[in-house]
Design an enzyme around this catalytic site. Sequence first.
Site, PDB file in Angstrom:
ATOM      1  N   SER A 223       0.823  -1.196   0.000  1.00  4.84           N
ATOM      2  CA  SER A 223       0.000   0.000   0.000  1.00  4.84           C
ATOM      3  C   SER A 223       0.866   1.258   0.000  1.00  4.84           C
ATOM      4  O   SER A 223       1.671   1.449  -0.908  1.00  4.84           O
ATOM      5  CB  SER A 223      -0.950  -0.044   1.198  1.00  4.84           C
ATOM      6  OG  SER A 223      -1.969   0.897   1.034  1.00  4.84           O
ATOM      7  N   ASP A 452      -9.159  -4.278  -5.458  1.00  3.58           N
ATOM      8  CA  ASP A 452      -8.576  -3.700  -4.242  1.00  3.58           C
ATOM      9  C   ASP A 452      -9.346  -2.425  -3.888  1.00  3.58           C
ATOM     10  O   ASP A 452      -9.506  -1.534  -4.722  1.00  3.58           O
ATOM     11  CB  ASP A 452      -7.100  -3.374  -4.493  1.00  3.58           C
ATOM     12  CG  ASP A 452      -6.345  -3.007  -3.225  1.00  3.58           C
ATOM     13  OD1 ASP A 452      -6.859  -2.195  -2.430  1.00  3.58           O
ATOM     14  OD2 ASP A 452      -5.228  -3.519  -3.044  1.00  3.58           O
ATOM     15  N   HIS A 480      -7.336  -6.089  -0.057  1.00  4.63           N
ATOM     16  CA  HIS A 480      -6.237  -5.137  -0.201  1.00  4.63           C
ATOM     17  C   HIS A 480      -4.901  -5.869  -0.178  1.00  4.63           C
ATOM     18  O   HIS A 480      -4.585  -6.558   0.790  1.00  4.63           O
ATOM     19  CB  HIS A 480      -6.313  -4.123   0.941  1.00  4.63           C
ATOM     20  CG  HIS A 480      -5.312  -3.030   0.843  1.00  4.63           C
ATOM     21  ND1 HIS A 480      -4.986  -2.426  -0.341  1.00  4.63           N
ATOM     22  CD2 HIS A 480      -4.553  -2.423   1.796  1.00  4.63           C
ATOM     23  CE1 HIS A 480      -4.071  -1.492  -0.114  1.00  4.63           C
ATOM     24  NE2 HIS A 480      -3.793  -1.483   1.164  1.00  4.63           N
TER      25      HIS A 480
END
Length: 511
Positions: A223, A452, A480
């Site tokens: 991320s 996602d 995610h």
Amino acid sequence: MLGALLGVAALLASACTSGGSTHQGSAAAEAGLAALPKSTPTALTSYYTQKLTWRSCGVPGFQCTTLRAPLDYAKPQAGDTRLAVARKKATGPGKPLGSLLVNPGGPGGSAIGYLQQYAGIGYPTDVRARYDMVAVDPRGVARSEPVECLNGRQMDAYTQTDFTPDDAKETGELVEAYKKFAEGCGSDAPGLLRHVSTAEGARDMDVLRSVLGDEKLTYVGASYGTFLGATYAGLFPDRVGRLVLDGAMDPSLPARRMNLEQTAGFETAFRAFAKDCVRHRECPLGTRASEVGRNLKAFFDKLDARPIPAGDADGRELGESLATTGVIAAMYDEGAWEALRDALTSAMRENDGAGLLALSDSYYERDGAGRYTNLMFANAAVNCVDLPPAFSTADEVHRALPAFEKASPVFGEGLAWATLNCAYWPVAATGEPHRIEAKGAAPIVVVGTTRDPATPYRWAQALSRQLSSSRLLTYDGDGHTAYGRGSSCVDDTINAYLLRGTPPTEGKRCS
């Protein structure tokens, strides 16, 4: 188990909506991040050659130490910041491959917490056998001189603020909440706040690489950790070893567009949840996927008018804001969908908000004693210095609401208002959107998940196009990030890269 799972998920991309740029397209976004000189400046030599003293840190198998870094790389003589570092030595067998640095994202997620609770014990055995697993909490995060903004009771009040104001009074209350949050951060660490940028965090990683004795950086970032890793590659392309950027961010996006695209990402994930929910007889949101969003929004509206009991020791009730956060928390991992269904059933049919409140608390990293980690404080601090605010006034948010609500009828309004917090930040942003090419870097693996919620797949595609040596690995799935989340195809591909240096073939897809 669910709490631990969501605790990790919250670290990965908990509030990317908090910062951004007012530009919808600019020269800055087209500019490339310039590499730093290959030679280390003399003024930084003492940092690059420092010796670390490792000690036990209370978790069996792990060691901890403190790394010195200049508070301001432009003025290293002005003082230091101290960064917490942890490692777990390679267990063998097999030839050691050096250090593998990990970062779970956020920004604001504790890399040390991620290492000790997951990566250092849960990464594949072969990877842990060959690498020293290492983590550094970025400046301002967790154990590294953490930014603090509000105490527990103040944070409770903040998280219950109405983030979908219905009139001028509620709009004023939301603005005041953002101002109080920002003032708290500013009074806590005014000097540090100016120096918690992603670029500075990437430079800190290079100091750590040198001190650990590694010629190249090997790194897995998830991320926001992909932005950190890509920034490192852009600044130090000749020092790139094996980089995995999982759940990629697009650094060229101005934040208003970034926030809008993330809002659409949560809508995509929610639609996948809706399809799954109606397959179960106990789905409390209807029997057809097309009505799930409408029914959830109606439930949020009811909570906005009248919160429900949540069995909380501190007297908190479940209102619209906490309920919305609880639902968003479950979008990070499809493994949490069953818990979300149960929590919604209890709230909608039994007037019991405890389940949704627990999901919300996991997202905010609030424990049973009412204490919060500094995740949300550091998150805002980094986002607000990396890019100028997406909106400067409440009127600007009002004008943008139709676009956000089109992107997500369920979450759009709240996520639009969430972009306003950086407007009141006590220090000016130092960054702008930019492309990262990292010309001359070794192959870099960029991983994108098609549904996602927090880092839309198109961001992985965009970053892969920017990085001159990237290989895009696509995971056709939900949730995610992708590595270590159940796809043997993804895991085997990344493991082959980390262990043998073999990047995926062009266009590799997994499911």
